[in-house]
Structures are given as structure tokens and as C-alpha cells.
Design a protein around this motif. Structure first.
Motif, short mmCIF file in Angstrom:
data_model
loop_
_atom_site.label_atom_id
_atom_site.label_comp_id
_atom_site.label_asym_id
_atom_site.label_seq_id
_atom_site.Cartn_x
_atom_site.Cartn_y
_atom_site.Cartn_z
N ARG A 37 0.81 -1.35 0.10
CA ARG A 37 0.12 0.27 -0.14
C ARG A 37 0.83 1.04 -0.08
O ARG A 37 0.48 2.40 -0.68
CB ARG A 37 -0.97 -0.21 1.17
N ILE A 38 1.93 1.08 0.84
CA ILE A 38 2.77 2.40 0.87
C ILE A 38 3.48 2.72 -0.58
O ILE A 38 3.67 3.95 -1.09
CB ILE A 38 4.02 2.16 1.83
N LYS A 39 3.91 1.47 -1.27
CA LYS A 39 4.31 1.72 -2.64
C LYS A 39 3.31 2.36 -3.39
O LYS A 39 3.57 3.19 -4.55
CB LYS A 39 4.78 0.22 -3.27
N ILE A 40 1.99 1.89 -3.45
CA ILE A 40 1.04 2.45 -4.32
C ILE A 40 0.76 3.62 -4.08
O ILE A 40 0.60 4.64 -4.66
CB ILE A 40 -0.16 1.42 -4.29
N LEU A 41 0.70 4.12 -2.71
CA LEU A 41 0.51 5.66 -2.27
C LEU A 41 1.54 6.50 -2.77
O LEU A 41 1.61 7.52 -3.23
CB LEU A 41 0.26 5.74 -0.81
N SER A 42 2.73 5.81 -2.65
CA SER A 42 4.03 6.74 -3.04
C SER A 42 3.87 6.96 -4.65
O SER A 42 4.06 8.08 -5.21
CB SER A 42 5.35 5.85 -2.90
N ALA A 43 3.56 5.93 -5.49
CA ALA A 43 3.33 6.12 -6.84
C ALA A 43 2.30 7.31 -7.23
O ALA A 43 2.31 8.15 -7.96
CB ALA A 43 3.25 4.72 -7.60
N LEU A 44 1.08 6.94 -6.45
CA LEU A 44 -0.12 8.01 -6.89
C LEU A 44 0.26 9.32 -6.27
O LEU A 44 -0.57 10.17 -6.74
CB LEU A 44 -1.30 7.59 -6.03
N SER A 45 1.28 9.33 -5.46
CA SER A 45 1.76 10.97 -5.10
C SER A 45 2.35 11.40 -6.18
O SER A 45 2.33 12.85 -6.14
CB SER A 45 2.55 10.85 -3.59
N MET A 46 2.76 10.96 -7.05
CA MET A 46 3.51 11.52 -8.32
C MET A 46 2.73 11.62 -9.43
O MET A 46 3.00 12.42 -10.44
CB MET A 46 4.65 10.62 -8.50
N ALA A 47 1.68 10.46 -9.55
CA ALA A 47 1.08 10.74 -10.88
C ALA A 47 -0.34 9.93 -10.59
O ALA A 47 -0.57 9.31 -9.95
CB ALA A 47 1.80 10.08 -11.95
N GLU A 48 -1.22 10.43 -11.55
CA GLU A 48 -2.53 9.62 -11.64
C GLU A 48 -2.31 8.26 -12.37
O GLU A 48 -1.71 8.40 -13.68
CB GLU A 48 -3.66 10.56 -12.34
N ILE A 54 0.23 0.67 -12.57
CA ILE A 54 0.87 0.50 -11.08
C ILE A 54 1.36 -0.66 -11.07
O ILE A 54 2.48 -1.05 -10.68
CB ILE A 54 -0.42 0.55 -10.02
N SER A 55 0.71 -1.88 -11.55
CA SER A 55 1.02 -3.21 -11.54
C SER A 55 2.45 -3.48 -12.15
O SER A 55 3.42 -3.92 -11.68
CB SER A 55 0.09 -4.12 -12.08
N ASN A 56 2.54 -2.85 -13.51
CA ASN A 56 3.69 -3.07 -14.21
C ASN A 56 4.64 -2.15 -13.61
O ASN A 56 6.13 -2.73 -13.44
CB ASN A 56 3.68 -2.46 -15.76
N MET A 57 4.81 -1.10 -13.12
CA MET A 57 5.77 -0.22 -12.77
C MET A 57 6.32 -0.72 -11.32
O MET A 57 7.49 -0.70 -10.99
CB MET A 57 5.23 1.35 -12.45
N LEU A 58 5.31 -1.15 -10.38
CA LEU A 58 5.66 -1.87 -9.38
C LEU A 58 5.90 -3.29 -9.07
O LEU A 58 6.31 -3.92 -7.93
CB LEU A 58 4.86 -1.32 -8.12
N GLN A 62 -1.78 -7.50 -10.58
CA GLN A 62 -2.86 -6.62 -10.85
C GLN A 62 -4.23 -6.86 -9.87
O GLN A 62 -4.74 -6.02 -9.49
CB GLN A 62 -3.56 -6.72 -12.45
N THR A 63 -4.23 -8.45 -9.47
CA THR A 63 -5.39 -8.44 -8.63
C THR A 63 -5.24 -7.86 -7.18
O THR A 63 -5.80 -7.42 -6.51
CB THR A 63 -5.74 -9.78 -8.43
N THR A 64 -3.69 -7.99 -6.77
CA THR A 64 -3.28 -7.33 -5.66
C THR A 64 -3.34 -5.72 -5.54
O THR A 64 -3.95 -5.27 -4.67
CB THR A 64 -1.79 -7.92 -5.34
N VAL A 65 -3.06 -5.24 -6.62
CA VAL A 65 -3.42 -4.06 -6.82
C VAL A 65 -4.71 -3.49 -6.67
O VAL A 65 -4.90 -2.48 -6.20
CB VAL A 65 -2.60 -3.23 -8.09
N SER A 66 -5.40 -4.05 -7.41
CA SER A 66 -6.88 -3.73 -7.38
C SER A 66 -7.60 -3.88 -6.14
O SER A 66 -8.26 -3.05 -5.35
CB SER A 66 -7.90 -4.64 -8.21
N HIS A 67 -7.17 -4.90 -5.41
CA HIS A 67 -7.57 -5.10 -3.77
C HIS A 67 -7.12 -4.35 -2.82
O HIS A 67 -7.86 -3.65 -2.16
CB HIS A 67 -6.88 -6.55 -3.27
N GLN A 68 -5.82 -3.80 -2.88
CA GLN A 68 -5.22 -2.54 -2.24
C GLN A 68 -6.12 -1.33 -2.39
O GLN A 68 -6.28 -0.45 -1.68
CB GLN A 68 -3.90 -2.55 -2.26
N LEU A 69 -6.21 -0.89 -3.84
CA LEU A 69 -6.99 0.19 -4.12
C LEU A 69 -8.21 0.32 -3.56
O LEU A 69 -8.75 1.39 -3.03
CB LEU A 69 -6.82 0.48 -5.68
N LYS A 70 -8.87 -0.85 -3.40
CA LYS A 70 -10.35 -0.79 -2.92
C LYS A 70 -10.30 -0.71 -1.72
O LYS A 70 -11.21 0.36 -1.08
CB LYS A 70 -10.84 -2.35 -3.09
#
Length: 117
Positions: A37-48, A54-58, A62-70
Motif C-alpha cells: 500500500r505504501i508503494k501504491i500511495l507513493s506512486a500515486l503521490s507522483m501521478a494519476e 501501477i502493476s507494471n511499474m511496481l 494486478q489483482t493485488t493492486v486492485s484489492h489494495q486500491l479498493k
């Protein structure tokens, strides 16, 4: 052992958040307790970004990313907008990143203190 003064006790109890607010606050800060979640929040702090980006960059499934975003969305930490079939996520507000950066600063300050002994 001396008893706490009634004035101090009253002030502390008045300052203490309600049970409901304590529960919400604990849930909010729990979001920062997961590296993904911290990785996702860090990425989103820089760009939409969309889930695929998100999945490719980090390098996260994708399922994990979707779950964490939810989860982050349920805590009002991220928001989204739809562009056709693609959903783009961003931080809900600047406070989300400010809180994370305050944590980073605290860690850096603590490490400095620990290394200076």
C-alpha cells in the motif's frame, strides 16, 4: 504513588477521541502498515495511474493492486475517475502524502539520533 490531578484527568478525557473516531483512526493508520500500500500511495503521490500502470511499474500482481486500491478507496485515501474503460486513481488529497512524508521524516530523524550515540 500520587493520584493524577482531577484537572489533568478531565483535560485528558476531554481530549480523547470517541470510540468511533479511535476505530476509524486505527483503520486509517493501518493502511500505512503494508509495504504494498505504501508503494501504491507513493506512486500515486507522483501521478494519476491505472491498475495496469501501477502493476507494471511496481511489479505487483494486478489483482493485488486492485484489492489494495479498493481498501485505500474505502478509507478515502484514493479517488478515481473513469476514462472510457480505464479507471485512473490518484490520492484523495495532499494530507495522505503529508502523513506518509511525516513518517519518513520521523524515521530519518530517529536513525540520525540512533547513529549519533
Amino acid at each position: 504513588m500520587p493520584n493524577i490531578e482531577e484537572k489533568t484527568k478531565s483535560a485528558i478525557l476531554h481530549y480523547m477521541p470517541s470510540s468511533e473516531v479511535l476505530e476509524l483512526l486505527a483503520n486509517y493508520f493501518q493502511a500505512y502498515s503494508d509495504k504494498t500500500r505504501i508503494k501504491i500511495l507513493s506512486a500515486l503521490s507522483m501521478a494519476e495511474l491505472c491498475v495496469t500502470d501501477i502493476s507494471n511499474m511496481l511489479n505487483i500482481n494486478q489483482t493485488t493492486v486492485s484489492h489494495q486500491l479498493k481498501l485505500l478507496k474505502s478509507l478515502s485515501m484514493v479517488k478515481y475517475k473513469r476514462d472510457g474503460k480505464v479507471i485512473y486513481y490518484s490520492l484523495a488529497n495532499d494530507k495522505v502524502n503529508e502523513i506518509m512524508m511525516n513518517g519518513v521524516e520521523h524515521i530519518q530523524d530517529s536513525k540520525y539520533i540512533f547513529h549519533s550515540k
